[in-house]
Design a protein around this motif. Structure first.
Motif, PDB file in Angstrom:
ATOM      1  N   ALA A  55       0.880  -1.184  -0.032  1.00 64.37           N
ATOM      2  CA  ALA A  55      -0.069   0.193   0.066  1.00 64.37           C
ATOM      3  C   ALA A  55       0.974   1.238   0.111  1.00 64.37           C
ATOM      4  CB  ALA A  55      -0.883   0.060   1.193  1.00 64.37           C
ATOM      5  N   GLU A 181      -1.786 -11.504   6.119  1.00 64.17           N
ATOM      6  CA  GLU A 181      -2.460 -10.360   6.421  1.00 64.17           C
ATOM      7  C   GLU A 181      -2.694 -10.367   8.076  1.00 64.17           C
ATOM      8  OE1 GLU A 181      -6.207 -10.931   4.102  1.00 64.17           O
ATOM      9  OE2 GLU A 181      -5.294 -10.301   2.318  1.00 64.17           O
ATOM     10  N   LEU A 182      -2.748 -11.451   8.590  1.00 69.12           N
ATOM     11  CA  LEU A 182      -2.800 -11.294  10.055  1.00 69.12           C
ATOM     12  C   LEU A 182      -1.553 -10.807  10.672  1.00 69.12           C
ATOM     13  CD1 LEU A 182      -4.149 -14.813  11.158  1.00 69.12           C
ATOM     14  CD2 LEU A 182      -5.227 -12.640  11.816  1.00 69.12           C
ATOM     15  N   GLN A 184       0.538  -8.673   9.176  1.00 70.02           N
ATOM     16  CA  GLN A 184       0.778  -7.338   8.832  1.00 70.02           C
ATOM     17  C   GLN A 184      -0.487  -6.466   9.770  1.00 70.02           C
ATOM     18  OE1 GLN A 184      -0.357  -7.266   4.782  1.00 70.02           O
ATOM     19  NE2 GLN A 184       1.596  -6.189   4.041  1.00 70.02           N
ATOM     20  N   ALA A 185      -1.578  -7.147  10.079  1.00 68.30           N
ATOM     21  CA  ALA A 185      -2.743  -6.387  10.768  1.00 68.30           C
ATOM     22  C   ALA A 185      -2.329  -6.084  12.021  1.00 68.30           C
ATOM     23  CB  ALA A 185      -4.117  -7.050  10.351  1.00 68.30           C
ATOM     24  N   GLY A 186      -1.499  -7.135  12.691  1.00 70.67           N
ATOM     25  CA  GLY A 186      -1.235  -6.906  14.029  1.00 70.67           C
ATOM     26  C   GLY A 186      -0.391  -5.708  14.081  1.00 70.67           C
ATOM     27  N   THR A 189      -1.857  -2.151  13.232  1.00 70.67           N
ATOM     28  CA  THR A 189      -2.998  -1.341  14.048  1.00 70.67           C
ATOM     29  C   THR A 189      -2.736  -1.526  15.530  1.00 70.67           C
ATOM     30  OG1 THR A 189      -4.220  -3.673  14.188  1.00 70.67           O
ATOM     31  CG2 THR A 189      -4.517  -2.122  12.231  1.00 70.67           C
ATOM     32  N   VAL A 191      -3.037  -3.722  17.476  1.00 70.62           N
ATOM     33  CA  VAL A 191      -4.150  -4.486  18.424  1.00 70.62           C
ATOM     34  C   VAL A 191      -3.620  -6.107  17.831  1.00 70.62           C
ATOM     35  CG1 VAL A 191      -6.505  -5.412  18.591  1.00 70.62           C
ATOM     36  CG2 VAL A 191      -5.936  -2.722  17.976  1.00 70.62           C
ATOM     37  N   SER A 192      -3.360  -6.780  18.830  1.00 67.85           N
ATOM     38  CA  SER A 192      -2.841  -8.022  18.803  1.00 67.85           C
ATOM     39  C   SER A 192      -4.209  -9.060  18.319  1.00 67.85           C
ATOM     40  CB  SER A 192      -2.462  -8.964  20.011  1.00 67.85           C
ATOM     41  OG  SER A 192      -3.358  -9.049  21.152  1.00 67.85           O
ATOM     42  N   ASP A 193      -4.203 -10.261  17.939  1.00 65.86           N
ATOM     43  CA  ASP A 193      -5.028 -10.985  17.538  1.00 65.86           C
ATOM     44  C   ASP A 193      -5.933 -11.414  18.464  1.00 65.86           C
ATOM     45  OD1 ASP A 193      -4.440 -11.035  14.519  1.00 65.86           O
ATOM     46  OD2 ASP A 193      -2.617 -12.007  15.316  1.00 65.86           O
ATOM     47  N   TRP A 196      -8.205  -8.621  19.643  1.00 63.42           N
ATOM     48  CA  TRP A 196      -9.008  -8.341  18.610  1.00 63.42           C
ATOM     49  C   TRP A 196     -10.224  -9.406  18.743  1.00 63.42           C
ATOM     50  CZ3 TRP A 196     -11.496 -10.625  14.541  1.00 63.42           C
ATOM     51  CH2 TRP A 196     -11.981  -9.614  13.447  1.00 63.42           C
ATOM     52  N   TRP A 197      -9.863 -10.692  18.830  1.00 61.70           N
ATOM     53  CA  TRP A 197     -10.914 -11.716  18.961  1.00 61.70           C
ATOM     54  C   TRP A 197     -11.528 -11.686  20.171  1.00 61.70           C
ATOM     55  CZ3 TRP A 197     -13.143 -14.526  15.480  1.00 61.70           C
ATOM     56  CH2 TRP A 197     -12.529 -14.882  14.109  1.00 61.70           C
TER      57      TRP A 197
END
Lengths: 279, 279
Positions: A55, A181-182, A184-186, A189, A191-193, A196-197
């Motif tokens: 991106a 993607e997981l 990267q997302a962590g 943002t 926010v750990s998974d 988030w969950w």
DNA sequence: CGTGATATCTTTACGCTGTAAAGAGATGCG
DNA sequence: CGCATCTCTTTACAGCGTAAAGATATCACG
């Protein structure tokens, strides 16, 4: 948003990919000496994409990386899409090109899949390059050659080999995409998974209190399958879901390999022996 | 470029997804009556994405579709990412939710996969929404419930069912993605696939005359497997590659189903013993 | 019946994108 | 030397998501 391959001059694309540009002839043209070259730009693009993600890969960003303006790149590369094609084909070169098949095709395929998986996690942006019209560069074909060599001569007709390769690639890419993607997302943002969950599932029960009634099979499945024991003690940033993703990858791969086994058996029924799970 | 899910207020997201926003209470607040609502905006977003593709889905485009400015949407939807999440979850509702399993799980899975395949080709933009952190909306769970119900009770432990579903989804999505990108690339660029391929392969032989030496296995495979008989007479725009893509899809699916078969057999071999990691 | 609070919706603006166009400066050949 | 040619920079344009401010419509209340 998928990045499509370049639509520019096809002959120039091929020349760039296969380096058949007139690199031999001595330079006698007037004008200042080039301060860059395609390889340097492609390497910079890969570095930017690895470090900042697809991106944030922009012509300006690559230019900054090289201490030039964005437009300087257009002297060497016709467009951003072409640059991405070149990056894609070039980065594939770091994959191994040969696997030991002495112990049978199955462990070789597993090793290959593991390497490709790790490769995609190292270069997640590769997963965002469109596969519709392959790049047809040396990297792509080298990768294909590698896997064809593993699967050659295990008793499948050529068309079936192609189909098997399709399935394997789609599977590895798909699973790696989710894992990437997981990953990267962590960090992106903060926010750990797990957070988030847990936040999400609490809110889910709040928003849909009748969840178990509306989705009984899913509810039963989750209560029955959720507790994959969390390994503590590992110092990774997101050990749980990384491990979970990799485990799902291995189990799914096994499933596909069993399918290949069945195909081999049904093709050469009688002569060849299966590597595992006999009927 | 993958579109990531929204990172905004999680509670508001859930409320929007599950429609638990205070839609019951009568409106007694001051201010002009709303001229839009979330459903209308989501439907407009889906229409734009279906018609113009994800790349041309912009807040301005959805606004134009509804005869409003882009910023008007922000009254109802917190961001573009949230809108995409809502579109994603809502469009899943058009998938069938039940399959006949009387004839065994296998034909049911095939029917389901065919429907999902067709769905993705109808809404290719769905394939570009990140799967890393699922939307957790009713559409997503309905879809999951459907496939879990097909695979329930065929003799797999719950964890294995989850893995099987992962593999199936990755495969269907991966194959559909390639088909969808082909479908998009053709009309978008005005170049049919046959043209594209014939131009490219001619240029390839020009750029890499030693192709057969460098990639012997690939060359052998292509000469041995290429002729999938082209069906003439069909009036479709790109009949050949569409057919080829669908055929690859079916063969690959069969492969995976054979793998599932093997897993079922090895699980219920004897009586009811799990194959790995007993609780 | 004003009047003020609040809601919807528009306009403007900012920093970002890929790249077309024009110009500055260096280089080698006649 | 003059000039064609090449590299590289600067500027500019239309697009993006969305923050901020303002116009306008609607209700509750004094």
């Amino acid at each position: 948003m998928v990045v499509f391959s370049g639509q520019g001059d096809a002959r120039r694309s091929m020349a760039l990919l296969w380096r058949t540009a007139g690199s031999k002839e001595a330079r006698t043209a007037p004008g200042p000496k080039p301060g860059l070259d395609v390889d340097t730009i492609v390497a910079a693009g890969i570095a930017v994409a690895d470090e900042q993600g697809m991106a944030d890969l922009s012509m300006r960003a690559v230019g900054v990386w090289l201490g030039r303006s964005a437009m300087a790149l257009y002297t060497y590369v016709p467009s951003k899409n072409e640059l991405i094609d070149l990056m894609h084909d070039r980065v594939l070169a770091e994959l191994p090109t040969a696997y030991e098949t002495g112990g049978g095709w199955r462990p070789a395929v597993v090793s290959w899949a593991d390497d490709v998986w790790a490769f995609y996690l190292r270069h997640p942006w590769v997963l965002q390059v469109s596969q519709a019209r392959p790049v047809l560069g040396p990297g792509e074909y080298t990768q294909l050659e590698t896997v064809v060599r593993i699967l050659d001569g295990i008793g499948l007709e050529p068309l079936k080999v192609r189909r098997v390769i399709s399935v394997l690639f789609q599977f590895v890419r798909g699973m790696a995409r989710v894992a990437a993607e997981l990953q990267q997302a962590g960090p992106a943002t903060g926010v750990s998974d797990e957070e988030w969950w847990s936040v999400r599932s609490a809110l889910l029960m709040e928003a849909a209190p009748d969840f178990a009634q509306r989705f009984p099979a899913v509810a039963a499945l989750e209560s029955g399958a959720a507790p994959v024991a969390v390994e503590e003690g590992s110092g990774d940033t997101a050990p749980y879901l990384d491990h979970e993703a990799k485990e799902a990858f291995r189990v799914g791969l096994d499933l596909i390999l069993d399918g290949i086994d069945a195909a081999v058996l049904s093709t050469s029924a009688g002569s060849n022996r299966p590597t595992s799970s006999a009927p």
